[in-house]
Write an enzyme that holds these catalytic residues in place. Structure first.
Site, PDB file in Angstrom:
ATOM      1  N   PHE A   8       0.769  -1.215   0.089  1.00  0.00           N
ATOM      2  CA  PHE A   8      -0.220  -0.061   0.044  1.00  0.00           C
ATOM      3  C   PHE A   8       0.807   1.066  -0.071  1.00  0.00           C
ATOM      4  CE2 PHE A   8      -3.568   2.838   1.801  1.00  0.00           C
ATOM      5  CZ  PHE A   8      -4.495   2.416   0.466  1.00  0.00           C
ATOM      6  N   GLY A   9       1.948   1.372  -0.827  1.00  0.00           N
ATOM      7  CA  GLY A   9       2.533   2.381  -1.257  1.00  0.00           C
ATOM      8  C   GLY A   9       1.828   3.399  -2.242  1.00  0.00           C
ATOM      9  N   LYS A 126       6.970  -6.466 -12.580  1.00  0.00           N
ATOM     10  CA  LYS A 126       7.516  -7.092 -13.476  1.00  0.00           C
ATOM     11  C   LYS A 126       8.099  -8.690 -13.341  1.00  0.00           C
ATOM     12  CE  LYS A 126      10.460  -3.535 -14.159  1.00  0.00           C
ATOM     13  NZ  LYS A 126       9.929  -2.618 -13.281  1.00  0.00           N
ATOM     14  N   GLU A 150      -1.327  -5.332 -17.125  1.00  0.00           N
ATOM     15  CA  GLU A 150      -0.783  -4.204 -18.115  1.00  0.00           C
ATOM     16  C   GLU A 150       0.479  -3.569 -17.624  1.00  0.00           C
ATOM     17  OE1 GLU A 150      -0.622  -2.581 -21.154  1.00  0.00           O
ATOM     18  OE2 GLU A 150      -2.345  -3.587 -21.381  1.00  0.00           O
ATOM     19  N   VAL A 153       4.850  -2.907 -18.117  1.00  0.00           N
ATOM     20  CA  VAL A 153       5.989  -2.599 -19.438  1.00  0.00           C
ATOM     21  C   VAL A 153       6.057  -1.093 -19.538  1.00  0.00           C
ATOM     22  CG1 VAL A 153       6.113  -2.527 -21.911  1.00  0.00           C
ATOM     23  CG2 VAL A 153       5.623  -4.750 -20.460  1.00  0.00           C
ATOM     24  N   GLU A 210      16.121   6.911  -9.128  1.00  0.00           N
ATOM     25  CA  GLU A 210      16.147   6.317  -7.787  1.00  0.00           C
ATOM     26  C   GLU A 210      17.619   6.773  -7.337  1.00  0.00           C
ATOM     27  OE1 GLU A 210      13.760   5.035  -6.250  1.00  0.00           O
ATOM     28  OE2 GLU A 210      12.682   4.536  -7.738  1.00  0.00           O
ATOM     29  N   LYS A 225      11.342  -5.751 -19.012  1.00  0.00           N
ATOM     30  CA  LYS A 225      10.006  -5.641 -19.731  1.00  0.00           C
ATOM     31  C   LYS A 225      10.357  -6.236 -21.203  1.00  0.00           C
ATOM     32  CE  LYS A 225       9.545  -1.059 -17.485  1.00  0.00           C
ATOM     33  NZ  LYS A 225       9.570   0.232 -17.690  1.00  0.00           N
TER      34      LYS A 225
END
Length: 349
Positions: A8-9, A126, A150, A153, A210, A225
């Protein structure tokens, strides 16, 4: 549809916002009545009420206190992720945990537990999809569940659903994409004269990169991906770690300017191509002619080009990241899962 959030970020909270804001629209347009019954987050704690949680109160509690366990009047607190999946009355699990892309864990275990308990899953992780799509899809099918991914990617840009629906009937011969906004932003800024290090620092300041940007700048994010595109779009499984991969950390200002002098731009591209020998996949920076459709994709935008035998080249552009955009990707899957009545059109081979 009763929904449990595992993780729940920012993304999970964005989806919760959307579900609250669009609740009546989803009912009217799609006959979809959503009810959030549980949240389990390794940092924020866990809360469960089979009758449904009040989303504004839940979000206020999470944002102001950093924990959902200050939420009042719930039935249960403190359940871990697997207990929430197995014991809650959720019909669908939103799996948005922090997951190691190299192992796919803990998201793979969460998906398996959900399907074994007859619960559908939507995820933006992913790792599970790149590593275990066939196995997970078979388990979902065997238990009459839906698996939606969905957002794995290009976030809210439907890079997976478009070729499977709107482009049906085409033979897609090659897929080429700019699938990482951080690296595309860096290369765009370098064209303006910044060094790689300065462009990276700026990307970090703006939240595109990041603190540890290795996965982005070395192409690892794009490699996973690419594996998803190969399996899902081209129907050919490829081990992500076997895809040749080179990032952009070696690109210099001199290389950027030389390309511009020749009417070209550097782009970090993912390629998946059908050949007589089978599927070829690669992730690498390439010099792209200015006239090429992907050359005009600037900043943190993502784009993907499908080379189709009937329709010709079709390009899709959009945000490849962002909390609301990724929340929207999950919403797309929830709607399609509802419409499919827990049956997915993709059957694992």
């Amino acid at each position: 549809m009763n929904i449990a959030f595992i993780g729940f970020g920012g993304v999970g909270q964005a989806l919760a916002d959307i579900l609250h804001e669009r609740k009546e629209l989803l009912k009217q347009e799609y006959g979809l009545d959503t009810n959030v019954v549980a949240v389990s987050d390794v940092m924020k704690g866990a809360v469960y009420d089979p009758k449904g949680l009040d989303i504004p109160h839940l979000l206020e509690t999470a944002r102001e206190h950093g924990s959902v366990e200050g939420y009042e009047h719930a039935q249960e607190y403190g359940w871990d992720s697997l207990q929430t999946i197995k014991e809650s009355n959720a019909d669908l699990i939103v799996e948005v945990t922090f997951t190691d892309v190299k192992t796919g864990q803990p998201a793979i275990d969460h998906c398996v537990a959900a399907f074994e308990n007859g619960k559908s899953v939507v995820t933006t992780n992913k790792g599970p999809i790149a590593l275990k799509l066939d196995e997970l899809q078979k388990l979902a099918n065997d238990n009459n569940c839906f698996l939606g991914f969905e957002g794995t990617v290009m976030s809210g840009t439907p890079a997976l659903r478009l070729p499977k629906t709107t482009l049906m009937g085409n033979e897609i011969e090659e897929v080429v994409g700019i699938l990482n906004g951080t690296t595309n932003y860096i290369l765009t800024e370098m064209e303006k004269g910044l060094s790689f290090d300065d462009a990276l620092q700026q990307a970090q300041e703006f939240g595109y990169a990041e603190a540890d940007p290795t996965s982005d700048v070395e192409g690892y994010d794009v490699r996973y991906k690419t594996a998803i595109l190969s399996r899902y779009i081209m129907n050919e499984p490829i081990d992500a770690l076997e895809i040749p991969c080179q990032g952009i950390s070696h690109i210099t200002q001199e290389m950027i300017q030389e390309a511009l002098e020749y009417g070209q731009r550097w782009k970090l591209l993912a390629r998946v191509k059908k050949t007589a020998e089978g599927i070829e996949a690669v992730v690498q920076p390439e010099r792209v002619n200015i006239e090429h459709p992907l050359a005009g994709v600037q900043g943190a935008t993502n784009a993907i080009l499908y080379e189709c035998d009937l329709s010709g080249p079709i390009m899709l552009t959009g945000a490849g990241a962002g909390l609301k955009e990724t929340g929207f990707a999950l919403l797309i899957d929830i709607i399609h899962g509802h419409q499919a009545n827990h049956k997915n059109s993709y059957i694992a081979r």
